[in-house]
Design an enzyme around this catalytic site. Sequence first.
Site, mmCIF file in Angstrom:
data_model
loop_
_atom_site.group_PDB
_atom_site.id
_atom_site.type_symbol
_atom_site.label_atom_id
_atom_site.label_comp_id
_atom_site.label_asym_id
_atom_site.label_seq_id
_atom_site.Cartn_x
_atom_site.Cartn_y
_atom_site.Cartn_z
ATOM 1 N N SER A 322 0.814 -1.332 -0.131
ATOM 2 C CA SER A 322 0.039 -0.059 -0.159
ATOM 3 C C SER A 322 0.983 1.041 -0.001
ATOM 4 O O SER A 322 0.701 2.212 -0.833
ATOM 5 C CB SER A 322 -0.984 -0.186 1.116
ATOM 6 O OG SER A 322 -1.663 1.151 1.244
ATOM 7 N N TRP A 325 2.585 1.700 -3.459
ATOM 8 C CA TRP A 325 1.488 1.843 -4.304
ATOM 9 C C TRP A 325 1.498 3.387 -4.497
ATOM 10 O O TRP A 325 1.391 4.018 -5.551
ATOM 11 C CB TRP A 325 0.228 1.481 -3.963
ATOM 12 C CG TRP A 325 -0.719 1.751 -5.151
ATOM 13 C CD1 TRP A 325 -1.515 1.027 -6.020
ATOM 14 C CD2 TRP A 325 -1.784 3.080 -4.812
ATOM 15 N NE1 TRP A 325 -2.541 1.884 -6.738
ATOM 16 C CE2 TRP A 325 -2.721 2.762 -6.069
ATOM 17 C CE3 TRP A 325 -1.891 4.222 -3.968
ATOM 18 C CZ2 TRP A 325 -3.645 3.892 -6.139
ATOM 19 C CZ3 TRP A 325 -2.877 5.064 -4.212
ATOM 20 C CH2 TRP A 325 -3.701 4.940 -5.230
ATOM 21 N N HIS A 326 1.935 4.150 -3.484
ATOM 22 C CA HIS A 326 1.699 5.722 -3.459
ATOM 23 C C HIS A 326 2.791 6.168 -4.324
ATOM 24 O O HIS A 326 2.801 7.138 -4.667
ATOM 25 C CB HIS A 326 1.681 6.274 -1.823
ATOM 26 C CG HIS A 326 0.097 5.974 -1.180
ATOM 27 N ND1 HIS A 326 -0.218 4.818 -0.705
ATOM 28 C CD2 HIS A 326 -0.934 6.826 -1.327
ATOM 29 C CE1 HIS A 326 -1.419 5.011 -0.254
ATOM 30 N NE2 HIS A 326 -2.001 6.030 -0.690
ATOM 31 N N GLY A 327 3.896 5.657 -4.137
ATOM 32 C CA GLY A 327 4.967 6.358 -4.986
ATOM 33 C C GLY A 327 6.337 5.558 -4.691
ATOM 34 O O GLY A 327 6.384 4.869 -3.722
ATOM 35 N N PHE A 478 -0.007 9.898 -8.024
ATOM 36 C CA PHE A 478 0.278 8.413 -7.700
ATOM 37 C C PHE A 478 -0.545 7.624 -8.850
ATOM 38 O O PHE A 478 -0.517 6.476 -8.847
ATOM 39 C CB PHE A 478 -0.462 7.975 -6.329
ATOM 40 C CG PHE A 478 -0.204 8.853 -5.075
ATOM 41 C CD1 PHE A 478 1.399 9.156 -5.144
ATOM 42 C CD2 PHE A 478 -0.761 9.153 -4.184
ATOM 43 C CE1 PHE A 478 1.832 9.671 -4.026
ATOM 44 C CE2 PHE A 478 -0.501 10.025 -3.239
ATOM 45 C CZ PHE A 478 0.976 10.462 -3.056
#
Lengths: 478, 313
Positions: A322, A325-327, A478
Amino acid sequence: MFFNSIDFAIFFPIVFILYWFVTKGNLRLQNILLLVSSYFFYACWDWRFMFLLIFSTLLDYFTGIKIHEAINQRKKMFWLWLSIGVNLGFLGVFKYYNFFAASFADGLSLLGFKANFGTLQVILPVGISFYTFHGLSYVIDLYKNRIKPERNFIDYSLFVSFFPLLVAGPIERATHLLPQILKKREFDYSRAVDGLRQILWGLFKKIVIADNCATYVNQIFGSYETQSGSTLLLGAILFAFQIYCDFSGYSDIALGTARLFGIELLRNFAFPYFSRDIAEFWRRWHISLTTWFRDYLYIPLGGSRGGKWQAIRNTFIIFLVSGFWHGANWTFLAWGTFHALLFLPLLLLQRNRKNTNSVAENRILPNLKELIQMISTFLLVVFGWIFFRAETIGKALDYIARLFEKSLFTIPKVEGANGFYLCLLSIILTEWVQRSKKYGLQIDMISSQAIRWLIYLSIVVLILFFGGKSETFIYFQF
Amino acid sequence: MKKFIIKLTLFSILFVSISYLLDYIISTGLKHTEEYRFQSWNDIIDSKINADILIMGNSRAFSHYSPQILDSVLNINSYNIGIGGHPFNVQHLKYELYERHNIKPQLIIQNIDFATFSPHVSILHEREQVFPYINDSLLKNQLINFGYSGAELYLPFYRYFGYQMVIKNGIFEYLGLKHYNFQPAYKGYRPEQGKWDGSELNKLSKIEPLMDETTISLFENYLAHCKKFNIKVVMVNTPIYYVASQKLENKKKFNDLIIGISKKYNVPYLDYTNDSICLDTVNFSVAVHLNKKGAEIFSKKLANDLNAMNILK
């Protein structure tokens, strides 16, 4: 084309008028119109990435059909992994290649080897993380026989590319959105009004709260070495409101916009800062992503069924993924790890589903215990946001170290923010009062139209007065 | 659907009305402030200037030429319409507006320096300075070429969006709650208050005068226009701290350009970049900006030189 731009203010009414007045209720025409509008909307960002979007759509459309038609499990599996591999491959190249190349080179240099893998000069295609996950959920659901493949390419493409959710979610499921795309949609007055209200509320959160917070947050994080501990704490709190109002504001506009076309999108936020523990926070924050990871990663990995160690492993995996996933930055991994560490004790003590109802249900105010729980959860979340906002882990740690200096007990200094604190307070109070509703401005229970309009106009005036300098939406990166 | 459209239309009408009302209140309020950003524009639009001598240029104009000193030495009425941070194309826009609302001056002191002939730019620095006057037909037609969007020019209030302090100041001024005279200028002159510390000079590696063809052409057209209407022009290059002057590149090319223009249009060129003022940091706030003391010494010198040239006779 941002939701809070003049371009969108022109684009959206045109699509709305064509949708309801020109297509005359013809579902096929409506879907074609929405798809063309969605592609136009996306091309306004960068038309070159249209090809990537169309390729990704085609890939999942065909692999979906192949999965369904496969005569044995091996072939099913082949088509599934082809789709997953190509989708994640694109995501990896555009979003993570530079990070891995640089990190691997750094790692080798620590061992005394010199390596230079070169970096790619590529721009991250807007929305790639979101539409890739749309596609993945579709093929996985097909593989699991939860749905049948959609053979109409226009309808399937619209599921992937519907413009309100295309660039920053909510991350939809084929089981939820596709049936709505295939069903005849009638105009419903109260739903349309509700949609407009939610758009107005989203604009207020984005333009008044998030954009103004951004000004102060940028000031504080940009010069954190010279700020007092209390100002640094305030900076982190303001960032918590910035990211919440930015992203939930975006989601409100997306949900409201879709509702005006007769489509309900998944709820993405449920007043997360009134959570009493971290588990509750994650049930209320970016719900469409959290549930996506739960259904397509955590549960397939065995969830918490295989004993303590498996639960710990899976919890770490889901939070790290998670975060990642954001960066492509170690700061996001640190943020994910931090939340995993907060979540684990609740999971191991089986207290992660303790607070599933709304706080202080049927009461105006929380009791002391709830208040302490909410404040402590909020402060922990704020603490995590420091990693999320900082440019590097080193800067995040330095920020935290400076935050806990003696000056933490002084009065924070942020120039010109006094009037803004009232706006911030107003949104906290409004959301508290409305916490059992779907969004802050859901005031259909007020019977007097005059009062409702007065509230709408007051919000419009507040937006005009306190509108911050236009900022992009955080989650677009993102 | 009918009910929805009717209500939406009503709400939109209310929204537009509020926007027009706010636009009117803020613009009117700002037209009454004496704040430096709006003061000279207010004087221009209100036809209050009608100067004998008009000073034009960038920040080195508005902070270097004291109309008070020029008036007292030359016994005339002068005004400084210098506009900070922009090359000649923006200065010319302000002059066009001046000519439209005021009597043409007898003499223009045109400040010339390394930044004058930079390529055309949008109004980026303090772009809110023209907001209250956007309904002036000249500005309405021209500002689209200076980085203002159609929405800013034609929609009510839109241009003020995000300028919270400007909105507040305009409303407070309109309602009479406060009179804003933050850093008021005297006839457009606003001397630099900063003290010399040398840090900016240390960071300065070179100063490269840009000589953009389009800007030069606009400048020459402007000189031809002045000649046609019998407006005398004198080009002045004001003092630069001598160490910074040594960092000026293409000096010869730049001087040749100015001298060429000077001869072509019979416009005197007064160059103070080698003046004794340039030798002492006591006269400067930063390398290319005189402080109040330096500006006053310079203004006296210039006034005496103009007197000696008998240029207004």
